[in-house]
Design an enzyme around this catalytic site. Structure first.
Site, PDB file in Angstrom:
ATOM      1  N   ASP A  10       0.754  -1.213  -0.053  1.00  0.00           N
ATOM      2  CA  ASP A  10      -0.035  -0.013  -0.020  1.00  0.00           C
ATOM      3  C   ASP A  10       0.866   1.281   0.092  1.00  0.00           C
ATOM      4  O   ASP A  10       2.185   1.144   0.155  1.00  0.00           O
ATOM      5  CB  ASP A  10      -0.807  -0.072   1.306  1.00  0.00           C
ATOM      6  CG  ASP A  10      -1.793   1.354   1.588  1.00  0.00           C
ATOM      7  OD1 ASP A  10      -2.458   1.402   0.392  1.00  0.00           O
ATOM      8  OD2 ASP A  10      -1.664   1.733   2.599  1.00  0.00           O
ATOM      9  N   CYS A  11       0.244   2.350  -0.305  1.00  0.00           N
ATOM     10  CA  CYS A  11       1.101   3.643  -0.417  1.00  0.00           C
ATOM     11  C   CYS A  11       1.052   4.393   0.746  1.00  0.00           C
ATOM     12  O   CYS A  11       1.857   4.544   1.768  1.00  0.00           O
ATOM     13  CB  CYS A  11       0.594   4.632  -1.679  1.00  0.00           C
ATOM     14  SG  CYS A  11       1.895   6.013  -2.008  1.00  0.00           S
ATOM     15  N   ASP A  12      -0.177   5.119   0.847  1.00  0.00           N
ATOM     16  CA  ASP A  12      -0.380   6.131   2.100  1.00  0.00           C
ATOM     17  C   ASP A  12      -0.515   5.425   3.307  1.00  0.00           C
ATOM     18  O   ASP A  12      -1.320   4.380   3.638  1.00  0.00           O
ATOM     19  CB  ASP A  12      -1.754   6.745   1.924  1.00  0.00           C
ATOM     20  CG  ASP A  12      -1.817   7.503   0.571  1.00  0.00           C
ATOM     21  OD1 ASP A  12      -0.929   8.468   0.380  1.00  0.00           O
ATOM     22  OD2 ASP A  12      -2.649   7.192  -0.189  1.00  0.00           O
ATOM     23  N   ASP A 170      -1.565  -0.850   5.639  1.00  0.00           N
ATOM     24  CA  ASP A 170      -1.711  -0.394   6.897  1.00  0.00           C
ATOM     25  C   ASP A 170      -3.335  -0.267   7.527  1.00  0.00           C
ATOM     26  O   ASP A 170      -3.636  -0.149   8.799  1.00  0.00           O
ATOM     27  CB  ASP A 170      -1.064   0.839   7.286  1.00  0.00           C
ATOM     28  CG  ASP A 170      -1.754   2.128   6.481  1.00  0.00           C
ATOM     29  OD1 ASP A 170      -2.182   3.031   7.273  1.00  0.00           O
ATOM     30  OD2 ASP A 170      -1.978   2.115   5.337  1.00  0.00           O
TER      31      ASP A 170
END
Length: 232
Positions: A10-12, A170
């Protein structure tokens, strides 16, 4: 030598600490639309969710907004957010170190955000070259977490089966998506006092722990392979 495992990040909130910036810009824009929203609402209730899904929930509580005005406000919000990402963004603690340690793995980024936002974020923290073109956006694939199809789309495009992928996410919406896709899932739980890791996922509280966990997974896969070969 490249590992047979594929790592899907995931990124954010997993690679980049963008959520405080996103929450602030979202609060400004949504409140301007007449949808009461505070930055803490994003962190507490909507973390990782698609923007239009958040709008739909707020509209069910406070009333509908004009679609044209919503589109204009969202466009302005994303312009402001990208500007701030390019100049203010920092990586999640341990993310850069983890990626350097795991450089031999095929890796991709799987995000509910637009592709240009992913690109801006990775460029801002100097990680663009690590992933190359392996950037998979819900807006490009036309499906968003918690729908497992976004993770499956990324695996397919990278040439891996779901069982050979490890998703690192997350947000609970992302953890659910990857679990439903049949992947091994590592939940970066940075709020263990208030957030529970779903059954079936592996919890870490820091990205510094990730290389060790991946090492254990590789060891167990090799052990299982040897046992299967011996039993034949």
């Amino acid at each position: 030598m490249t590992s047979p495992l594929c790592l899907l990040f995931d990124c954010d909130g997993t690679l980049v600490d963008s959520e405080p910036l996103l929450a602030t810009e979202m609060a400004i824009s949504l409140t301007r639309l007449g949808l009461p929203f505070q930055a803490s609402d994003y962190i507490g209730e909507f973390r990782g969710s698609r923007f239009r899904n958040i709008v739909a929930v707020l509209e069910s509580r406070y009333g509908s907004v004009d679609p044209l005005r919503l589109a204009e406000t969202e466009s302005e919000m994303r312009i402001n957010l990208n500007r701030r990402l390019a100049t203010e963004l920092v990586p999640i603690a341990g993310a850069t170190e983890a990626l350097m340690a795991l450089a031999d793995f095929s890796s991709g980024v799987v995000s509910n955000g637009p592709e240009n936002k992913i690109q801006t974020s990775l460029k801002a923290i100097g990680l663009s070259e690590h992933f190359g073109n392996n950037l998979f956006s819900g807006y490009t694939a036309n499906c968003w977490k918690p729908d497992p199809r976004l993770y499956l789309h990324a695996a397919n495009r990278m040439g891996f089966e779901a069982e050979d992928c490890v998703a690192i996410d997350d947000a609970l919406v992302g953890v659910k998506a990857a679990l439903d896709a049949g992947m091994t899932v590592i939940h970066l739980n940075r709020f263990p006092d208030v957030e529970e890791t779903p059954e079936g996922a592996i919890m870490i509280s820091s990205m510094y722990q990730l290389p060790t966990v991946i090492g254990h997974l590789i060891h167990h896969r090799a052990k299982d392979y040897r046992l299967a070969a011996y039993s034949r």
